[in-house]
Design a protein around this motif. Structure first.
Motif, PDB file in Angstrom:
ATOM      1  N   ARG A  14       0.943  -1.038   0.123  1.00 19.89           N
ATOM      2  CA  ARG A  14       0.122  -0.128   0.140  1.00 19.89           C
ATOM      3  C   ARG A  14       0.848   1.159   0.124  1.00 19.89           C
ATOM      4  NH1 ARG A  14      -5.238   1.143   3.850  1.00 19.89           N
ATOM      5  NH2 ARG A  14      -6.085  -0.643   2.404  1.00 19.89           N
ATOM      6  N   THR A  15       0.824   2.057  -1.034  1.00 21.40           N
ATOM      7  CA  THR A  15       1.822   3.244  -1.317  1.00 21.40           C
ATOM      8  C   THR A  15       1.201   4.450  -1.294  1.00 21.40           C
ATOM      9  OG1 THR A  15       3.103   1.579  -2.569  1.00 21.40           O
ATOM     10  CG2 THR A  15       3.636   3.894  -2.981  1.00 21.40           C
ATOM     11  N   ALA A  16       1.700   5.420  -0.892  1.00 26.12           N
ATOM     12  CA  ALA A  16       1.211   6.937  -1.113  1.00 26.12           C
ATOM     13  C   ALA A  16       2.214   7.632  -1.758  1.00 26.12           C
ATOM     14  CB  ALA A  16       1.479   7.353   0.776  1.00 26.12           C
ATOM     15  N   LEU A  17       1.817   8.687  -2.360  1.00 26.07           N
ATOM     16  CA  LEU A  17       2.629   9.386  -3.202  1.00 26.07           C
ATOM     17  C   LEU A  17       2.401  10.890  -2.737  1.00 26.07           C
ATOM     18  CD1 LEU A  17       3.912  10.103  -5.903  1.00 26.07           C
ATOM     19  CD2 LEU A  17       1.699  10.675  -6.982  1.00 26.07           C
ATOM     20  N   MET A  77      -7.493   2.838 -19.504  1.00 26.04           N
ATOM     21  CA  MET A  77      -6.179   2.890 -19.103  1.00 26.04           C
ATOM     22  C   MET A  77      -5.996   2.021 -17.751  1.00 26.04           C
ATOM     23  SD  MET A  77      -4.567   5.009 -20.976  1.00 26.04           S
ATOM     24  CE  MET A  77      -3.166   5.364 -20.442  1.00 26.04           C
ATOM     25  N   PRO A  78      -4.793   1.567 -17.758  1.00 24.56           N
ATOM     26  CA  PRO A  78      -4.283   0.663 -16.228  1.00 24.56           C
ATOM     27  C   PRO A  78      -4.734   1.422 -15.120  1.00 24.56           C
ATOM     28  CG  PRO A  78      -2.319   1.261 -17.409  1.00 24.56           C
ATOM     29  CD  PRO A  78      -3.492   1.610 -18.249  1.00 24.56           C
ATOM     30  N   ASP A  79      -5.324   1.192 -14.085  1.00 22.47           N
ATOM     31  CA  ASP A  79      -5.561   1.893 -12.746  1.00 22.47           C
ATOM     32  C   ASP A  79      -4.136   2.159 -12.228  1.00 22.47           C
ATOM     33  OD1 ASP A  79      -8.247   1.412 -12.919  1.00 22.47           O
ATOM     34  OD2 ASP A  79      -8.378  -0.464 -11.955  1.00 22.47           O
ATOM     35  N   PRO A  80      -3.970   3.462 -11.597  1.00 19.80           N
ATOM     36  CA  PRO A  80      -2.862   3.825 -10.983  1.00 19.80           C
ATOM     37  C   PRO A  80      -2.425   2.889  -9.832  1.00 19.80           C
ATOM     38  CG  PRO A  80      -4.329   5.669 -11.371  1.00 19.80           C
ATOM     39  CD  PRO A  80      -5.090   4.611 -11.648  1.00 19.80           C
ATOM     40  N   LEU A  81      -1.264   2.613  -9.524  1.00 21.91           N
ATOM     41  CA  LEU A  81      -0.875   1.792  -8.449  1.00 21.91           C
ATOM     42  C   LEU A  81      -0.934   2.429  -7.096  1.00 21.91           C
ATOM     43  CD1 LEU A  81       2.722   0.865  -9.550  1.00 21.91           C
ATOM     44  CD2 LEU A  81       0.499  -0.320  -9.815  1.00 21.91           C
ATOM     45  N   VAL A  82      -1.316   3.775  -7.234  1.00 18.42           N
ATOM     46  CA  VAL A  82      -1.716   4.680  -5.906  1.00 18.42           C
ATOM     47  C   VAL A  82      -3.210   5.162  -6.158  1.00 18.42           C
ATOM     48  CG1 VAL A  82      -1.148   6.446  -4.594  1.00 18.42           C
ATOM     49  CG2 VAL A  82       0.881   5.275  -5.530  1.00 18.42           C
ATOM     50  N   PRO A  83      -4.190   5.074  -5.443  1.00 21.09           N
ATOM     51  CA  PRO A  83      -5.421   5.430  -5.618  1.00 21.09           C
ATOM     52  C   PRO A  83      -5.181   6.876  -5.161  1.00 21.09           C
ATOM     53  CG  PRO A  83      -5.246   4.095  -3.500  1.00 21.09           C
ATOM     54  CD  PRO A  83      -3.850   4.098  -4.410  1.00 21.09           C
ATOM     55  N   TRP A 100      -6.952   8.537  -3.032  1.00 19.54           N
ATOM     56  CA  TRP A 100      -6.853   8.953  -1.632  1.00 19.54           C
ATOM     57  C   TRP A 100      -5.700   9.016  -0.922  1.00 19.54           C
ATOM     58  CZ3 TRP A 100      -6.237   5.709   2.533  1.00 19.54           C
ATOM     59  CH2 TRP A 100      -6.432   4.390   2.140  1.00 19.54           C
ATOM     60  N   LEU A 101      -4.741   8.280  -1.583  1.00 22.19           N
ATOM     61  CA  LEU A 101      -3.294   8.127  -1.157  1.00 22.19           C
ATOM     62  C   LEU A 101      -2.404   9.197  -1.705  1.00 22.19           C
ATOM     63  CD1 LEU A 101      -3.114   4.257  -0.013  1.00 22.19           C
ATOM     64  CD2 LEU A 101      -3.187   6.381   1.372  1.00 22.19           C
ATOM     65  N   ARG A 102      -3.088   9.994  -2.801  1.00 20.99           N
ATOM     66  CA  ARG A 102      -2.019  11.039  -3.276  1.00 20.99           C
ATOM     67  C   ARG A 102      -2.250  12.403  -2.832  1.00 20.99           C
ATOM     68  NH1 ARG A 102      -4.302   8.388  -8.100  1.00 20.99           N
ATOM     69  NH2 ARG A 102      -5.081  10.431  -8.851  1.00 20.99           N
ATOM     70  N   PHE A 103      -1.087  12.967  -2.319  1.00 19.59           N
ATOM     71  CA  PHE A 103      -1.107  14.289  -1.406  1.00 19.59           C
ATOM     72  C   PHE A 103      -0.447  15.436  -2.110  1.00 19.59           C
ATOM     73  CE2 PHE A 103      -1.625  10.479   1.173  1.00 19.59           C
ATOM     74  CZ  PHE A 103      -2.832  10.782   1.900  1.00 19.59           C
ATOM     75  N   ASP A 104      -1.156  16.564  -2.259  1.00 21.69           N
ATOM     76  CA  ASP A 104      -0.617  17.669  -2.398  1.00 21.69           C
ATOM     77  C   ASP A 104       0.332  18.421  -1.257  1.00 21.69           C
ATOM     78  OD1 ASP A 104      -1.586  18.116  -4.953  1.00 21.69           O
ATOM     79  OD2 ASP A 104      -3.438  18.737  -4.348  1.00 21.69           O
ATOM     80  N   VAL A 105       1.532  18.400  -1.212  1.00 18.24           N
ATOM     81  CA  VAL A 105       2.643  18.855  -0.570  1.00 18.24           C
ATOM     82  C   VAL A 105       2.890  20.437  -0.934  1.00 18.24           C
ATOM     83  CG1 VAL A 105       4.801  18.707   0.715  1.00 18.24           C
ATOM     84  CG2 VAL A 105       3.366  16.684   0.017  1.00 18.24           C
TER      85      VAL A 105
END
Length: 705
Positions: free
Chosen positions: A82-85, A112-118, A120-125
């Motif tokens: 389970r990966t976050a970006l 298109m293939p689903d991204p490896l990171v959904p 809700w686990l991608r964050f604007d820093v």
């Protein structure tokens, strides 16, 4: 046995292959079914079996090189962590926006293939670095600290960090990693500035995410492999085959597992290159067909061609842009889902189709008798008489001929209204045509003409289908090495310790500061020397190759060309190399437009091993008679089943000629010599099959001359 003793092990989708080599070449081979639930178990099993059968003490093994499809399978099957970006604010959707390009303009149901990171686990820093490397907004460290705590609460195991323009200034990515390591030291962290420090936000982010996603899985596997190797008694841990045709230590491979994507298939291409150089055939096509996939690579001037773009998990296998892009150096090959275990079926249009799904090793083809119910390519080849049900794996695994016949009749022949034998040949021929079509497109994209190019064939199923693929391509020569079924594992031992580095510096060629360029190269060389010295090489054994990615100003994509950075005329040399490569690829001269450089590249490498891949005559059994007997084999040109001579490859002496139709068997693979062809045994045991014109005379009984 003479001199050094090395082993190579290659995990495929169906079988795990092994070779034992000394200074004379391949002296022993092994092959067992892959254990997908625990891959290292099959590695341990094949090593113990093969060394035990050969009477070799594991402590005498001086080198162990390993290749695997673990990373590719993990990405396709979504078995990673389970990966976050963490992205620069405003860029969290880069994985889905991609290039804002439709790979099929007219497909209204485009997938298109689903991204490896959904999402809700991608964050604007909150942070921002500009294209020149200057800081517009400092990293909000408090935000990162709070975010890490929340990630732990949601079971995140890995973090990918890909901030805007970090290839020019990695400071913010490094700051974020230090915060994560302080709060959650057990999390795996991948920085884009280390994994792929180059321009293009989407590809850089996608590659970094893939690296983080598989890192824990790969590290666990490599640790298991290291422990099992030690338990067997091997004196040194294995080196790992990388996608670029080099090998690395376990630590380096574990840090950058995404570079192992094409680890296994690289071995077949390297073996083909080694055989080509040794035989004076530096330009050829390498065709490798195993249990799950078939691959083809162009070999030029004795080396496989290398690319820096790769896609995994394509929705449509022949449509670039439909997969997950990974920006790594990789041996450039076309891969399609047709192998011995590929499943044949009738599609919705009532047409025969084969693959890309495979029966693998569990349950395997119907003929394996392990519970498989869907007919496969291996089942078809068995029914056609190309395989001996009593001699598969040298007789260690008996195949169920009637089970294969029943499955093909029920699933394919009856729905199509044809005989089981005609259906089986349809499966066989469909695979040959599919591979030839893919290979033709791949060759043309490389600026090559496949017609007349020799075809080097390997893999367990490669020699069975080699002649059919060659005919469809217009090739007239098929090269089949001894031990073809496991030759990829041997190819690993022709690879040097090597690693690639890249630095992006977008600038017009005329404005580049030569001293600044040389400083960039020197920094990459220093990184390469550090890694290779840690791997055991001396400084005088390390050398570096330099290249630049160049394009016309205003173009969207670039061409990789070599450069001599210490040359006084490096600009002139670079321009000449670019124009020459451009004309080779596009068959025309380019416009009179200025050039620009996007990135500098360095390949740091040790010396390539001087390893022979021939198989000495004393390897394997030595029956008195080469001809084992005769069995019916299906050849449409001869009206169907035809009494076909069968030969034991181990008994064929150099200079022997076998006229088709004939079948030549060895433990790991079978070469089909079709009608209107001849096969000659070379001094090193390699079989050279030549496809003759219909007017050529051939012996009707296939007797050796």
């Amino acid at each position: 046995m003479s001199g050094r003793l090395g082993i190579g092990v290659d995990i495929g989708g169906t079988f795990t292959d092994m070779v034992v080599l000394d200074d004379s070449g391949i002296i022993h081979v092994g092959k067992v079914l892959t254990t997908p639930d625990e891959p290292a178990r099959a590695v341990e099993e094949v090593i113990r079996q093969t060394l035990g059968r050969a009477g070799i003490d594991p402590g005498d093994v001086s080198g162990f090189v390993h290749g695997t499809t673990l990373v590719t399978n993990a990405l396709i099957e979504r078995r990673g962590s389970r990966t976050a970006l963490l992205c620069t604010a405003g860029f969290r959707d880069i994985l889905e926006m991609a290039r804002e390009h439709r790979y099929d303009l007219y497909d209204l149901m485009l997938e298109m293939p689903d991204p490896l990171v959904p999402r809700w686990l991608r964050f604007d820093v909150p942070e921002r670095i500009l294209a020149d490397g200057s800081v517009l907004r400092e990293l909000d460290t408090a935000y990162v600290e709070q975010l890490v705590t929340e990630l732990l609460d949601h079971g995140v195991e890995a973090v990918a960090i890909a901030f805007l323009h970090s290839y020019r200034n990695p400071r913010h990515e490094q700051q974020a990693r230090r915060i994560i390591e302080r709060i959650a030291p057990h999390l795996r962290v991948s920085l884009s500035s280390e994994v792929v420090p180059e321009i293009r936000e989407y590809e850089r982010t996608s590659t970094t995410v893939a690296n983080a996603y598989v890192q824990r899985l790969v590290k666990r596997y490599l640790d298991d492999l290291k422990e099992r190797s030690a338990a067997i008694g091997l004196p040194r841990p294995p080196h790992i085959m990388l996608s670029n045709g080099g090998v690395a230590t376990l630590d380096t491979a574990g840090e950058f597992p995404v570079r192992m994507l094409e680890s296994g298939p690289a071995g077949g291409a390297l073996a083909a290159a080694a055989f080509g150089k040794a035989s004076g055939t530096p330009d050829l096509m390498a065709f490798d067909m195993g249990g799950t996939t078939a691959k083809l690579c162009m070999i030029e001037n004795g080396a496989p061609m290398v690319a820096h773009d790769f896609e995994v998990d394509r929705i449509y296998r022949m449509k670039p842009g439909s997969g997950i892009p990974v920006r790594i150096p990789v041996i450039d090959m076309i891969e399609i889902g047709v192998g011995g275990g590929s499943i044949a079926r009738i599609d919705a249009l009532g047409l025969l189709t084969v693959g890309p799904d495979s029966a693998g090793s569990v349950p395997g083809p119907v003929s394996y008798g392990r519970g498989g119910t869907e007919p496969t390519v291996t089942d078809a080849d068995l029914l056609l008489g190309y395989l001996d049900p009593a001699y598969f794996l040298g007789g260690e695994m008996e195949l169920d001929l009637e089970g294969a016949r029943s499955a093909i009749r029920k699933r394919i022949a009856d729905p199509l209204g044809v005989s089981a034998e005609e259906a089986a040949y349809g499966i066989h021929d469909s695979v040959n045509t599919s591979m030839a079509n893919a290979a033709r497109v791949h060759a043309i994209e490389q600026g090559k003409d496949p017609v007349g190019q020799p075809l080097f064939t390997s893999g367990g199923a490669g020699p069975v289908h080699g002649a059919g693929v060659a005919r469809a391509l217009g090739a007239t020569t098929v090269i089949c090495p001894a031990g073809a079924g496991v030759i990829s594992a041997a190819g690993f031992h022709t690879a040097p310790l090597a690693f690639d580095f890249v630095r992006s510096t977008h600038a017009a060629l005329d404005t580049i500061d030569g001293q600044a360029m040389r400083r960039e190269f020197a920094a990459m060389e220093a990184d390469g020397e550090r890694i290779l010295r840690d791997s055991g090489l001396r400084g005088d054994e390390i050398f570096h190759r330099h290249a630049a990615e160049v394009r016309y100003v205003g173009q969207g994509f670039e061409i990789l060309v070599p450069i001599s950075p210490d040359s006084a005329d490096w600009r002139v040399e670079l321009k000449e190399n670019y124009l020459r490569q451009y004309e080779l690829l596009y068959r025309r001269q380019g416009p009179d437009v200025p050039l620009e450089v996007l990135s500098w590249r360095v390949v740091s490498s040790g010396p390539a091993p001087d390893q022979s891949l021939r198989r000495p005559q004393n390897a394997g059994s030595q029956p008195k008679e080469a001809r084992k007997g005769t069995r019916p084999a299906y050849f449409p040109a001869l009206g169907g089943y035809h009494p076909t001579p069968v030969y034991d490859r181990y008994a064929l002496r150099p200079g022997t000629r076998v006229d088709g139709p004939a079948i030549v068997e060895e433990r790991e693979s079978t070469l089909v010599v079709p009608p209107e062809s001849e096969c000659v045994v070379e001094d090193d045991g390699t079989l050279i099959l030549r496809l003759l014109s219909p007017a050529s005379s051939t012996s009707q009984d296939g007797a050796p001359r």
